[in-house]
Design a protein around this motif. Structure first.
Motif, PDB file in Angstrom:
ATOM      1  N   GLU A   1       0.815  -1.219   0.000  1.00 52.01           N
ATOM      2  CA  GLU A   1       0.000   0.000   0.000  1.00 52.01           C
ATOM      3  C   GLU A   1       0.849   1.269   0.000  1.00 52.01           C
ATOM      4  N   LEU A   2       1.885   1.324   0.815  1.00 50.12           N
ATOM      5  CA  LEU A   2       2.742   2.509   0.850  1.00 50.12           C
ATOM      6  C   LEU A   2       3.377   2.760  -0.517  1.00 50.12           C
ATOM      7  N   LEU A   3       3.914   1.727  -1.139  1.00 49.96           N
ATOM      8  CA  LEU A   3       4.526   1.884  -2.461  1.00 49.96           C
ATOM      9  C   LEU A   3       3.514   2.425  -3.465  1.00 49.96           C
ATOM     10  N   LEU A   4       2.301   1.924  -3.440  1.00 49.74           N
ATOM     11  CA  LEU A   4       1.281   2.375  -4.383  1.00 49.74           C
ATOM     12  C   LEU A   4       0.890   3.830  -4.125  1.00 49.74           C
ATOM     13  N   GLN A   5       0.810   4.215  -2.860  1.00 50.82           N
ATOM     14  CA  GLN A   5       0.521   5.611  -2.536  1.00 50.82           C
ATOM     15  C   GLN A   5       1.647   6.522  -3.038  1.00 50.82           C
ATOM     16  N   VAL A   6       2.872   6.112  -2.788  1.00 52.10           N
ATOM     17  CA  VAL A   6       4.025   6.901  -3.234  1.00 52.10           C
ATOM     18  C   VAL A   6       4.036   6.980  -4.764  1.00 52.10           C
ATOM     19  N   TYR A   7       3.710   5.890  -5.428  1.00 51.69           N
ATOM     20  CA  TYR A   7       3.661   5.882  -6.895  1.00 51.69           C
ATOM     21  C   TYR A   7       2.661   6.918  -7.414  1.00 51.69           C
ATOM     22  N   ILE A   8       1.445   6.902  -6.879  1.00 48.85           N
ATOM     23  CA  ILE A   8       0.419   7.848  -7.319  1.00 48.85           C
ATOM     24  C   ILE A   8       0.876   9.282  -7.043  1.00 48.85           C
ATOM     25  N   GLN A   9       1.474   9.499  -5.878  1.00 47.98           N
ATOM     26  CA  GLN A   9       1.938  10.843  -5.533  1.00 47.98           C
ATOM     27  C   GLN A   9       3.053  11.306  -6.484  1.00 47.98           C
ATOM     28  N   ARG A  10       3.981  10.413  -6.805  1.00 46.66           N
ATOM     29  CA  ARG A  10       5.077  10.774  -7.705  1.00 46.66           C
ATOM     30  C   ARG A  10       4.564  11.005  -9.131  1.00 46.66           C
ATOM     31  N   LEU A  11       3.536  10.259  -9.546  1.00 46.56           N
ATOM     32  CA  LEU A  11       2.916  10.518 -10.846  1.00 46.56           C
ATOM     33  C   LEU A  11       2.357  11.936 -10.880  1.00 46.56           C
ATOM     34  N   GLN A  12       1.657  12.322  -9.818  1.00 43.06           N
ATOM     35  CA  GLN A  12       1.077  13.667  -9.751  1.00 43.06           C
ATOM     36  C   GLN A  12       2.163  14.734  -9.800  1.00 43.06           C
ATOM     37  N   ASP A  13       3.247  14.496  -9.087  1.00 41.97           N
ATOM     38  CA  ASP A  13       4.364  15.447  -9.054  1.00 41.97           C
ATOM     39  C   ASP A  13       4.967  15.657 -10.437  1.00 41.97           C
TER      40      ASP A  13
ATOM     41  N   ALA B   1       9.890   5.990 -16.279  1.00 44.29           N
ATOM     42  CA  ALA B   1       9.116   6.883 -15.409  1.00 44.29           C
ATOM     43  C   ALA B   1       8.544   8.053 -16.214  1.00 44.29           C
ATOM     44  N   ARG B   2       9.328   8.614 -17.115  1.00 48.72           N
ATOM     45  CA  ARG B   2       8.826   9.702 -17.972  1.00 48.72           C
ATOM     46  C   ARG B   2       7.633   9.230 -18.803  1.00 48.72           C
ATOM     47  N   ASP B   3       7.729   8.014 -19.313  1.00 41.59           N
ATOM     48  CA  ASP B   3       6.635   7.448 -20.104  1.00 41.59           C
ATOM     49  C   ASP B   3       5.374   7.275 -19.247  1.00 41.59           C
ATOM     50  N   LEU B   4       5.536   6.777 -18.033  1.00 43.42           N
ATOM     51  CA  LEU B   4       4.392   6.595 -17.129  1.00 43.42           C
ATOM     52  C   LEU B   4       3.752   7.939 -16.780  1.00 43.42           C
ATOM     53  N   ILE B   5       4.574   8.942 -16.541  1.00 39.79           N
ATOM     54  CA  ILE B   5       4.050  10.276 -16.202  1.00 39.79           C
ATOM     55  C   ILE B   5       3.248  10.833 -17.375  1.00 39.79           C
ATOM     56  N   SER B   6       3.760  10.664 -18.592  1.00 42.62           N
ATOM     57  CA  SER B   6       3.027  11.201 -19.742  1.00 42.62           C
ATOM     58  C   SER B   6       1.708  10.465 -19.966  1.00 42.62           C
ATOM     59  N   LYS B   7       1.655   9.178 -19.657  1.00 36.56           N
ATOM     60  CA  LYS B   7       0.432   8.399 -19.870  1.00 36.56           C
ATOM     61  C   LYS B   7      -0.593   8.557 -18.739  1.00 36.56           C
ATOM     62  N   PHE B   8      -0.117   8.603 -17.488  1.00 31.78           N
ATOM     63  CA  PHE B   8      -1.042   8.524 -16.357  1.00 31.78           C
ATOM     64  C   PHE B   8      -0.952   9.683 -15.367  1.00 31.78           C
ATOM     65  N   GLY B   9       0.005  10.576 -15.536  1.00 30.36           N
ATOM     66  CA  GLY B   9       0.208  11.657 -14.578  1.00 30.36           C
ATOM     67  C   GLY B   9      -1.007  12.542 -14.383  1.00 30.36           C
ATOM     68  N   ALA B  10      -1.691  12.891 -15.458  1.00 28.22           N
ATOM     69  CA  ALA B  10      -2.856  13.779 -15.359  1.00 28.22           C
ATOM     70  C   ALA B  10      -4.015  13.123 -14.617  1.00 28.22           C
ATOM     71  N   GLN B  11      -4.076  11.803 -14.648  1.00 30.44           N
ATOM     72  CA  GLN B  11      -5.174  11.080 -14.011  1.00 30.44           C
ATOM     73  C   GLN B  11      -4.894  10.743 -12.545  1.00 30.44           C
ATOM     74  N   ALA B  12      -3.652  10.900 -12.117  1.00 27.49           N
ATOM     75  CA  ALA B  12      -3.260  10.488 -10.769  1.00 27.49           C
ATOM     76  C   ALA B  12      -3.883  11.340  -9.672  1.00 27.49           C
ATOM     77  N   GLY B  13      -4.371  12.526 -10.009  1.00 32.30           N
ATOM     78  CA  GLY B  13      -5.017  13.372  -9.012  1.00 32.30           C
ATOM     79  C   GLY B  13      -6.456  12.983  -8.737  1.00 32.30           C
TER      80      GLY B  13
END
Length: 161
Positions: A65-77, A98-110
């Motif tokens: 759970e902690l890793l997944l929370q940190v992942y979502i937070q880092r995507l948002q960042d 990581a850049r690829d993941l941010i471009s695909k899912f970063g906007a949705q992480a919030g």
């Protein structure tokens, strides 16, 4: 038993108890994960195990759970370096991934995100489906080494750290 022998025995017991208590306190206070959730941005994540007759999925859901929370937070960042840091250290190409993941899912992480942890097929490996509020889906692979869960991003062998 002479008084000096009793005193030595008592001192030895007290010292041993102090060492044991100190070790237990240190062990309970240590943070096994080399990553942590930050104060911002706020994370809206629920983590649950997939329906299963086996208890492993529930256990992995709690542990990851902690890793997944940190992942979502880092995507948002949107910081690829910070996101790459929670990738398995023995993987290469983590920052590009990581850049690829941010471009695909970063906007949705919030948005509100649900993480569904599947039954692990092998100990130390897990698969998680992230369901973003916009109905977008993402599957993440996780790998575990020395009690720490990591993202399997980039190039590497998940079972061979």
């Amino acid at each position: 038993m002479p008084r000096t022998a009793k005193a030595r025995w008592l001192i030895a017991v007290v010292v041993a108890l102090c060492v044991v208590v100190g070790a237990l306190v240190w062990w309970s206070k240590r943070d096994a994960a080399p990553y942590a959730l930050r104060d911002t941005p706020e994370v809206h994540l629920t983590v649950r195990a997939a329906t299963s007759t086996y208890p492993e999925a529930e256990e992995v859901a709690r542990e990851a759970e902690l890793l997944l929370q940190v992942y979502i937070q880092r995507l948002q960042d949107g910081d690829a370096k910070d996101l790459a840091d929670i990738g398995a250290p023995w993987y290469t190409g983590r920052e590009a991934a990581a850049r690829d993941l941010i471009s695909k899912f970063g906007a949705q992480a919030g948005q509100s995100v649900e993480a569904v942890v599947a039954d692990p097929v092998t100990p130390g490996l897990a698969s998680v489906e992230l369901r973003y509020g916009s109905e977008s889906r993402q599957t993440l692979d996780l790998t575990r080494d020395d009690g720490v869960w990591w993202l399997a991003i980039g190039n590497g062998d998940p079972v061979n750290p």
